[in-house]
Design an enzyme around this catalytic site. Structure first.
Site, PDB file in Angstrom:
ATOM      1  N   HIS A  15       0.835  -1.202   0.000  1.00 36.77           N
ATOM      2  CA  HIS A  15       0.000   0.000   0.000  1.00 36.77           C
ATOM      3  C   HIS A  15       0.875   1.259   0.000  1.00 36.77           C
ATOM      4  O   HIS A  15       0.616   2.227   0.723  1.00 36.77           O
ATOM      5  CB  HIS A  15      -0.965   0.008   1.189  1.00 36.77           C
ATOM      6  CG  HIS A  15      -1.755  -1.254   1.318  1.00 36.77           C
ATOM      7  ND1 HIS A  15      -2.683  -1.648   0.379  1.00 36.77           N
ATOM      8  CD2 HIS A  15      -1.749  -2.234   2.260  1.00 36.77           C
ATOM      9  CE1 HIS A  15      -3.218  -2.812   0.747  1.00 36.77           C
ATOM     10  NE2 HIS A  15      -2.664  -3.181   1.879  1.00 36.77           N
ATOM     11  N   TYR A  34       4.839  -3.889  11.277  1.00 39.16           N
ATOM     12  CA  TYR A  34       4.820  -2.455  10.974  1.00 39.16           C
ATOM     13  C   TYR A  34       6.070  -1.758  11.513  1.00 39.16           C
ATOM     14  O   TYR A  34       6.605  -0.857  10.871  1.00 39.16           O
ATOM     15  CB  TYR A  34       3.560  -1.811  11.551  1.00 39.16           C
ATOM     16  CG  TYR A  34       2.281  -2.268  10.896  1.00 39.16           C
ATOM     17  CD1 TYR A  34       2.281  -2.791   9.611  1.00 39.16           C
ATOM     18  CD2 TYR A  34       1.072  -2.200  11.557  1.00 39.16           C
ATOM     19  CE1 TYR A  34       1.113  -3.221   9.019  1.00 39.16           C
ATOM     20  CE2 TYR A  34      -0.108  -2.625  10.968  1.00 39.16           C
ATOM     21  CZ  TYR A  34      -0.080  -3.141   9.686  1.00 39.16           C
ATOM     22  OH  TYR A  34      -1.245  -3.555   9.097  1.00 39.16           O
TER      23      TYR A  34
END
Length: 325
Positions: A31, A299
């Site tokens: 993304h 992340y």
């Protein structure tokens, strides 16, 4: 997170680089192409019946929304699929995040199975596509993975970010002021309705089309999403993002999100803008879903890569923690 979780998080990030067009310095691993938007969120009266979380008591809170138009790690690639990450700015100065995708189920049940899946779909360097001799037997041996892949392939591409439904694939435990608990899954439902198109038609448009279409709508007024909880019933799996729940489970609208304008990370004041689905607030707790648990590490390792901190990532992993948030 523990020592082992950061090790597998690093393996997952490195495998993602191989599957999703490599590593691009300064950009997310997936993304990568995204834009930020400002908005507000207000909970419905039903929300406080389920949770004592401060942003679910009815007062309006500011939010930011990051939309992306592709799952790829290539920030210059064509639009393929959308995502939506919402950050709620709470009155005490903390934040909580919701990270959601258009797919209804995750592809795997555990971090280890996710790594196996990524290895199976890694593109062949000669064709740029997964090797059918690898992915075929992998899916045949794991029908639950094949089911999720089939649902994702059948999902139309977005006509508009404002007409795409987004799903948080994990279960969370909601606790109200009376300490009554209810497990549920989140869904963002667009007030403009859901619409789709063939991927080929989307890719006839410029790569930035979905952003520009959304921003044209915002010039006329807010874009609205309703936040809905699907309530778990007896026997529903709470720790498996690959497992569907029965379609007749009750759904409760707990809030209204109004996206109002574009915004930049400079204006937000957070150049990294990590969205962490395990960054929760009192009244909302994680389930025992192992995929949810490993996402923070994924992340954090990803942030370390894209900010240049990847040079010290091994030392952080060996300490059993990662400093990049």
């Amino acid at each position: 997170m523990n020592h082992g979780q950061y090790r597998i998080a690093t393996k997952l990030v490195e495998q993602i680089h191989q599957v999703f067009q490599g590593f691009h310095a300064g950009y997310r691993d997936v993304h990568a192409n995204g834009r930020y938007y400002a908005g507000t969120f207000a909970a419905t009266p039903e929300a406080r019946k389920l949770s004592r979380a401060v942003h679910l008591q009815g007062d309006q809170v500011p939010v930011t929304v990051r939309h992306s138009n592709s799952r790829s790690g290539d920030p210059w690639g064509p639009a393929t699929t959308a995502s939506m990450a919402v950050k709620f700015f709470l009155p005490d100065g903390t934040t909580t995040d919701l990270v959601s995708l258009p797919i209804p189920l995750f592809f795997a049940r555990t971090p280890e199975e996710t790594l196996e899946f990524l290895e199976a779909v890694r593109p062949d360097p000669n064709t740029g596509q997964p090797d059918p001799n690898t992915i075929g037997p992998f899916l045949a041996a794991r029908p639950w993975v094949a089911h999720a892949v089939g649902l994702a392939k059948a999902l139309p591409a977005s006509v508009s970010l404002a007409q795409t439904a987004f799903h948080m694939l994990h279960a969370f435990r909601f606790v109200n002021a009376a300490d009554e608990a209810q497990y549920a899954r989140y869904h963002w439902e667009p007030e403009a309705g859901v619409a789709g198109q063939a991927l080929e038609d989307l890719q006839k448009q410029p790569p930035s089309y979905l952003f520009e279409e959304l921003e044209a709508r915002l010039r006329k007024g807010p874009v609205v999403f309703n936040l809905v909880l699907q309530l778990a019933g007896d026997g529903d799996p709470l720790d498996d993002p690959n497992a569907p729940w029965p379609a007749d489970r009750p759904r409760v609208r707990i809030g209204r999100l109004e996206v109002t304008r574009t915004i930049t990370v400079e204006e937000i004041g957070d150049p990294i803008m990590m969205h962490d689905p395990t960054r929760l607030t009192d009244g909302i707790e994680p389930s025992d879903d192992p995929v949810l648990a490993v996402r923070r590490g994924v992340y954090e390792v990803s942030v370390a890569y894209r900010t240049g901190g990847w040079k010290g990532r091994q030392a952080a992993i060996d300490r059993g923690k990662c400093p990049f948030r």
